[in-house]
Design a protein around this motif. Structure first.
Motif, PDB file in Angstrom:
ATOM      1  N   GLY A 115      11.187   4.082  -3.204  1.00 28.45           N
ATOM      2  CA  GLY A 115       9.771   3.739  -3.164  1.00 28.45           C
ATOM      3  C   GLY A 115       9.059   4.134  -4.448  1.00 28.45           C
ATOM      4  O   GLY A 115       9.152   5.286  -4.886  1.00 28.45           O
ATOM      5  N   ASP A 116       8.349   3.188  -5.071  1.00 28.10           N
ATOM      6  CA  ASP A 116       7.757   3.450  -6.379  1.00 28.10           C
ATOM      7  C   ASP A 116       6.634   4.475  -6.354  1.00 28.10           C
ATOM      8  O   ASP A 116       6.400   5.166  -7.347  1.00 28.10           O
ATOM      9  N   SER A 117       5.916   4.597  -5.248  1.00 26.16           N
ATOM     10  CA  SER A 117       4.804   5.547  -5.212  1.00 26.16           C
ATOM     11  C   SER A 117       5.258   6.986  -4.994  1.00 26.16           C
ATOM     12  O   SER A 117       4.522   7.929  -5.294  1.00 26.16           O
ATOM     13  N   CYS A 144       0.311  16.004  -2.787  1.00 31.13           N
ATOM     14  CA  CYS A 144      -0.645  15.460  -1.821  1.00 31.13           C
ATOM     15  C   CYS A 144      -0.282  15.834  -0.387  1.00 31.13           C
ATOM     16  O   CYS A 144       0.758  16.441  -0.119  1.00 31.13           O
ATOM     17  N   LEU A 145      -1.170  15.468   0.529  1.00 28.15           N
ATOM     18  CA  LEU A 145      -0.974  15.650   1.956  1.00 28.15           C
ATOM     19  C   LEU A 145      -1.053  14.282   2.637  1.00 28.15           C
ATOM     20  O   LEU A 145      -1.910  13.465   2.294  1.00 28.15           O
ATOM     21  N   VAL A 146      -0.176  14.051   3.597  1.00 22.98           N
ATOM     22  CA  VAL A 146      -0.199  12.813   4.374  1.00 22.98           C
ATOM     23  C   VAL A 146      -0.899  13.107   5.697  1.00 22.98           C
ATOM     24  O   VAL A 146      -0.491  13.996   6.443  1.00 22.98           O
ATOM     25  N   SER A 198       0.831  -1.202   0.000  1.00 25.15           N
ATOM     26  CA  SER A 198       0.000   0.000   0.000  1.00 25.15           C
ATOM     27  C   SER A 198       0.864   1.250   0.000  1.00 25.15           C
ATOM     28  O   SER A 198       2.057   1.218   0.328  1.00 25.15           O
ATOM     29  N   VAL A 199       0.241   2.367  -0.329  1.00 17.79           N
ATOM     30  CA  VAL A 199       0.929   3.656  -0.310  1.00 17.79           C
ATOM     31  C   VAL A 199       1.339   4.021   1.112  1.00 17.79           C
ATOM     32  O   VAL A 199       2.436   4.551   1.349  1.00 17.79           O
ATOM     33  N   GLY A 200       0.474   3.737   2.086  1.00 22.57           N
ATOM     34  CA  GLY A 200       0.807   4.040   3.471  1.00 22.57           C
ATOM     35  C   GLY A 200       2.060   3.307   3.928  1.00 22.57           C
ATOM     36  O   GLY A 200       2.923   3.880   4.598  1.00 22.57           O
ATOM     37  N   GLY A 201       2.175   2.043   3.552  1.00 24.34           N
ATOM     38  CA  GLY A 201       3.364   1.282   3.899  1.00 24.34           C
ATOM     39  C   GLY A 201       4.604   1.809   3.202  1.00 24.34           C
ATOM     40  O   GLY A 201       5.686   1.871   3.791  1.00 24.34           O
ATOM     41  N   ASN A 202       4.453   2.202   1.932  1.00 22.87           N
ATOM     42  CA  ASN A 202       5.567   2.761   1.184  1.00 22.87           C
ATOM     43  C   ASN A 202       6.059   4.058   1.827  1.00 22.87           C
ATOM     44  O   ASN A 202       7.262   4.295   1.957  1.00 22.87           O
ATOM     45  N   LEU A 203       5.117   4.902   2.259  1.00 23.65           N
ATOM     46  CA  LEU A 203       5.488   6.146   2.930  1.00 23.65           C
ATOM     47  C   LEU A 203       6.146   5.874   4.275  1.00 23.65           C
ATOM     48  O   LEU A 203       7.113   6.541   4.653  1.00 23.65           O
TER      49      LEU A 203
END
Length: 295
Positions: free
Chosen positions: A116-118, A127-129, A104-109
């Motif tokens: 990281g590919d994303s 974007c905002l986290v 997931s994107v959350g895991g990548n972040l």
């Protein structure tokens, strides 16, 4: 090692407050590699799979997609390619189908790997986290401020990522990656970009060519000025080859790569210049085609 399985978001935040060095695990596509190779032995793991908010996404009235941190890449590809085309393209290059069903994107972040590919697509989107802690509640972290160093991010020890807020695309987006094959490989380097016609701007993202994922600011300013000064946003004219070439050179200059087993610093710079030139051409051609179709 403690293994914690909170059932709610509040329980997860309480667990992270009690065990600040605990590692959250959802898909496990990064965490389990670290554990299996004995590179990391945290005092505790916090399993986030039972928390429903992390697995949902929605599009707000403002067109911003609120993507739960655990939404897997496969769902992004299947359901959000029209709204998040750059991220969807990046997601297609992540691992195997099995990895895309879990990662997931959350895991990548959270891993904050420079490769990281994303990350390039997220930087290009602006974007905002959304992170939160039990004591201080939620906060928004601009993606430009999220990456602090190699595998270091802006999260506080007691914080977890809840979602990522990504504006729906208002113009073409692209992602390209260099590796020994298209997927199931760590990028030698990668590049994402997005046209934002309503703002007259271009955003970029560089991956695997610096200590952190980063934008190519000088390249963005150059191409935005070129498009504005020549009236190209309105005319949708043909992009000069010299303009694309200079854009690629500026992207390469923005990187600070190293030599490693995947590629030399010189090769990474060269590859980035090629990727940037190509993705700019692809996105601009798509923008021109959309204009002709509308006419």
């Amino acid at each position: 090692m403690e293994f914690l399985r909170p059932a709610t978001w509040d329980e997860a935040l309480a667990a992270k407050a009690e065990y600040p060095t605990a590692v959250p695990i959802a898909g496990g596509t990064d965490v389990m590699v670290e554990l299996n190779f004995d590179r990391h032995r945290p005092v505790a793991l916090i399993d986030l799979n039972r928390i429903p908010e992390l697995h949902d996404w929605e599009t707000g009235a403002d067109g911003v997609v609120r993507l739960g941190a655990s939404v897997p890449y496969a769902r992004i590809i299947g359901h959000l390619s029209d709204r998040l085309p750059g991220l969807s393209l990046a997601a297609r290059t992540v691992g195997s189908p099995q990895i895309r069903n879990r990662g997931s994107v959350g895991g990548n972040l959270g891993a904050a790997s420079p490769a990281g590919d994303s990350h390039p697509a997220l930087l290009a989107s602006g974007c905002l986290v959304e992170a939160a802690s039990a004591d201080r509640g939620p906060r928004m972290i601009p993606i430009d401020e999220f990456f602090l160093g190699v595998k270091r991010n802006a999260l506080e020890p007691d914080e977890l990522i809840l979602a990522v807020h990504i504006p729906s695309a208002t113009g073409p987006q692209q992602f390209a990656k260099i590796g020994t094959r298209n997927a199931m490989v760590i990028a030698v380097c990668s590049f994402g970009m997005a046209l934002h016609p309503e703002a007259g701007s271009v955003r970029t993202g560089i991956g695997s060519a610096a200590p952190t994922p980063r934008r190519a600011g000088a390249a963005e300013e150059f191409i935005a000025a070129e498009l504005a000064d020549t009236g190209m946003w309105a005319s949708r004219g043909e992009l000069a080859a010299a303009t694309a070439k200079r854009f690629g050179e500026l992207v390469a200059e923005a990187a600070s790569p190293i030599d490693d087993v995947r590629g030399s610093a010189a090769y990474r710079r060269h590859a980035l210049s090629v990727l940037a030139r190509r993705t700019l051409t692809w996105t601009w051609d798509e923008y021109r085609a959309a204009g002709r179709a509308a006419a």
